[in-house]
Scaffold this active site. Structure first.
Site, PDB file in Angstrom:
ATOM      1  N   GLU A  24     -33.487  11.150   7.386  1.00  0.00           N
ATOM      2  CA  GLU A  24     -34.435  11.875   7.154  1.00  0.00           C
ATOM      3  C   GLU A  24     -35.197  11.790   5.751  1.00  0.00           C
ATOM      4  O   GLU A  24     -34.519  10.708   4.558  1.00  0.00           O
ATOM      5  CB  GLU A  24     -33.654  13.395   5.749  1.00  0.00           C
ATOM      6  CG  GLU A  24     -32.724  14.552   5.831  1.00  0.00           C
ATOM      7  CD  GLU A  24     -32.651  16.050   5.058  1.00  0.00           C
ATOM      8  OE1 GLU A  24     -33.196  16.697   5.484  1.00  0.00           O
ATOM      9  OE2 GLU A  24     -32.207  15.116   4.117  1.00  0.00           O
ATOM     10  N   HIS A  84     -26.025  13.338   1.518  1.00  0.00           N
ATOM     11  CA  HIS A  84     -27.908  13.719   1.649  1.00  0.00           C
ATOM     12  C   HIS A  84     -28.278  12.781   0.978  1.00  0.00           C
ATOM     13  O   HIS A  84     -27.625  12.190  -0.360  1.00  0.00           O
ATOM     14  CB  HIS A  84     -27.364  14.998   1.286  1.00  0.00           C
ATOM     15  CG  HIS A  84     -29.036  15.795   1.541  1.00  0.00           C
ATOM     16  ND1 HIS A  84     -29.469  15.562   0.362  1.00  0.00           N
ATOM     17  CD2 HIS A  84     -29.274  16.412   2.125  1.00  0.00           C
ATOM     18  CE1 HIS A  84     -31.022  16.229   0.713  1.00  0.00           C
ATOM     19  NE2 HIS A  84     -30.876  17.034   1.965  1.00  0.00           N
TER      20      HIS A  84
END
Lengths: 246, 246, 246, 246
Positions: free
Chosen positions: B164, B116
């Site tokens: 992302e 992430h």
């Protein structure tokens, strides 16, 4: 893709003008790229650089040396093709202790290693460092452990990738002998992702025979370190290495 | 590839038995996977988990929750599909402070996020963490910033990747609106490397409309965080989100 | 300073009420704190935790267990004093993959290790993690390699520091025998900086004799790992360990 | 403790011979050390270095410049006292991409910053880098955020520490004005741990007035960066800075 060049006189200018030249399969070995990584070894970087420049001139083989960042300037002055061992992903700005791509280029580097197994980078930082190298007009080789990681590295668009199983680094056992499948696997993985990315072979390379094996497995260059940098006679080690290419 | 499942009763057992089921293109939106990342938010993980389990049951949409590792046990007991936010690349052994894949699986996790943007990993460690997740029978989603990194992540063989752009995370501006090309670019990059890797869309997703846009751009799921975890009424937020899929 | 307690019935409530109690020099060994670090070992954390809780109850020695974060909940339910192996420096917020101090406390942890040699932290992050632990009412032990680093760790204000020469970890050779000067050096270094910081002794501790040696050198506790976690009979290993304290 | 020197002619040799000279309290400001950190700024390092060398000669104030590692060689050739922005904790050996202390010393560095807020290091690595700097005969300044971390840094035995609250770096608001307590707190914290460690003041310093304020708060030097490196006229900026010391 890395640039190559043939036998003959060599200078930093001539190498640059030869970018985009590539050699047909039949003479593939002539284009093997030999990159000598000096790491943090207690060697004399100027001695190795001078030897590498001479061997490159005499043999026509492309030989480069990657010293500590603080030695790039002095090494480049010998006339040898000089590489950085690493550049940081940042641009100009507030980045104390970084290795700015523009600074190593300014000091004379023409390319940079990235993600060596002794200096593993975050995926996002490999991408950032490749962008930094491109801004500074540096060629790039991204190292990786195995074919899957080689595929990942190739997807980021470097000039070349180098497969170096960590367990073989510094052993004197060439990956081309100890685990030839990992080299052919790396060549296949890179080709599937991007056919323009060259594959180099690292870890345990020290002799001309190792270089030929690497070439036969599909590699277009090799990374060396201790085999030259810690040799009693670096010049003789390099001459032995490139001898089968002549 | 992530597993999907259709409308209807849901239990942790049934999900597991449905692995390998996949839905035809025509009903693609039914298979959108919704993963709610609780990060380190000051929310009540049990409240969000219970809401997510109920919405999944009522709508037939696959909804999972990724809490802090220390909350996996309690969250999994609600019956919701539970994911880890990260697992370490190590195997069993002397690794103090690691997040062992087997431990999170043991506590009830069925999958894990990796890399992430708030927890960027070394390329070699993404590879190692994927191997660890596979040993522990965890599904995997590797996050990345942009299409090039998505291609690299896909080359490592996860079940899915999630794009992302860091600049959109937590903004409430969905990537599907702010930069649709990055989503289609990610879908293309993953497909070129490995057609079996699903692509999820993260960053700024909060409404059902965003979910539909993501699906229309080729994503088969979404990552959410603050839009649900910090909502006054997480259940209502999730109901709104999945409404267009019914 | 770590809390201590004497022989007698033990419960998580009673330990908490005994914070601030400290034992006179004459009975110093009774207050030796024994922390069993389960690392990522393939042991059954519940078996070790149950044994540790029983041995603590029977002997009156303070014994705690530090499992994987995902096991804290289940381990704490055995009644044993439970510690985290690490907490992240961040507060509540957008920190995917972090180990939030509040989350491990919520799951039942009463303290946390920090900066173990297998999980070295940045100086600024040790400081941040200590602040996080304080917010979550966790006791803290900061590990370090040598007396200089012990002094540095003590300057950050933890409850305790633990000296663990990396070269002895997992060897079965106790630091108190292999290098007693490093233990007394650590005790001196901590005392010079902050007299309220306890010093624990890690690396190679496995027997009651090692525990006594550590106490004689000025340590008020020990870190153990493989000696208990990988023992065929963890209960017997712990009983042997605390026997000289009775 | 950092070396100081008085007004007068300056050469790299003379500085070295003056090690161990220290100035009485009454003339403390004369010994203020000014270190200009060039970070990765797009400035001309030679222009700044030449200006710094001239200003040092003219004013008798100790002024040094910390360029990128690849520029150390060229910067040192101007005659200015040259520092590294960072050195790695490793010794000679297989450490690709490291910044070897011996290499930066070889290129002309006389000292090194460590743990700058843009390059935070692990506690164990600060210790290792200090040992590396000592081997290479480099002076050392360890940066830290706040008094507690300053105490920790001082416990590791550097020549000096520098307090730089991250929120003030690059703001133009000097820490000596924005938060004078953090400077006196740092001076106290260092003195409690090791009275021989100098304290420098960083973050937001740009004028002679800031320098005087820092000195009045107990600092014996300052770190500057953008105030000089990004000035239209670096020489004028430096002259303004040292003017109150004359």
């Amino acid at each position: 893709m890395l640039t190559g060049y043939s036998r003959g006189a060599r200078s930093r200018e001539s190498v640059r003008s030869e970018h985009a030249i590539y050699f047909p399969e039949a003479h593939a070995r002539c284009t093997m790229f030999v990159l000598v990584n000096l790491k943090a070894y207690p060697c004399d970087p100027i001695e190795v650089a001078t030897a590498a420049a001479d061997v490159a001139d005499d043999s026509g083989v492309r030989v480069a040396v990657a010293p500590q960042a603080a030695h790039i300037d002095a090494v480049a002055e010998t006339g040898v093709e000089t590489w950085a061992q690493h550049v940081s992903p940042n641009e100009h700005g507030s980045h104390t202790g970084s290795t700015l791509a523009e600074a190593v280029a300014d000091a004379g580097a023409e390319g940079t290693l990235l993600n060596h197994s002794e200096n593993r980078l975050k995926l996002a930082d490999i991408d950032g460092s490749l962008a930094a190298a491109e801004r500074a007009d540096l060629e790039t080789i991204v190292c990786a452990n195995n074919p899957a990681q080689i595929g990942a590295a190739a997807a980021l668009g470097p000039d070349a990738v180098a497969v170096e199983p960590p367990e073989l680094i510094g052993t004197g056992t060439p990956v081309s002998k100890a685990d030839p499948d990992i080299v052919t696997g790396a060549v296949d993985a890179a080709a599937r992702v991007d056919g323009d990315v060259d594959v180099l072979c690292g870890a345990g390379i020290s002799t001309g025979e190792d270089l030929v094996s690497a070439s036969d497995l599909g590699a277009t260059g090799v990374l060396l370190a201790s085999g030259v940098a810690k040799a009693d006679d670096p010049r003789a080690a390099l001459e032995d290495l490139v001898e089968p290419l002549n």
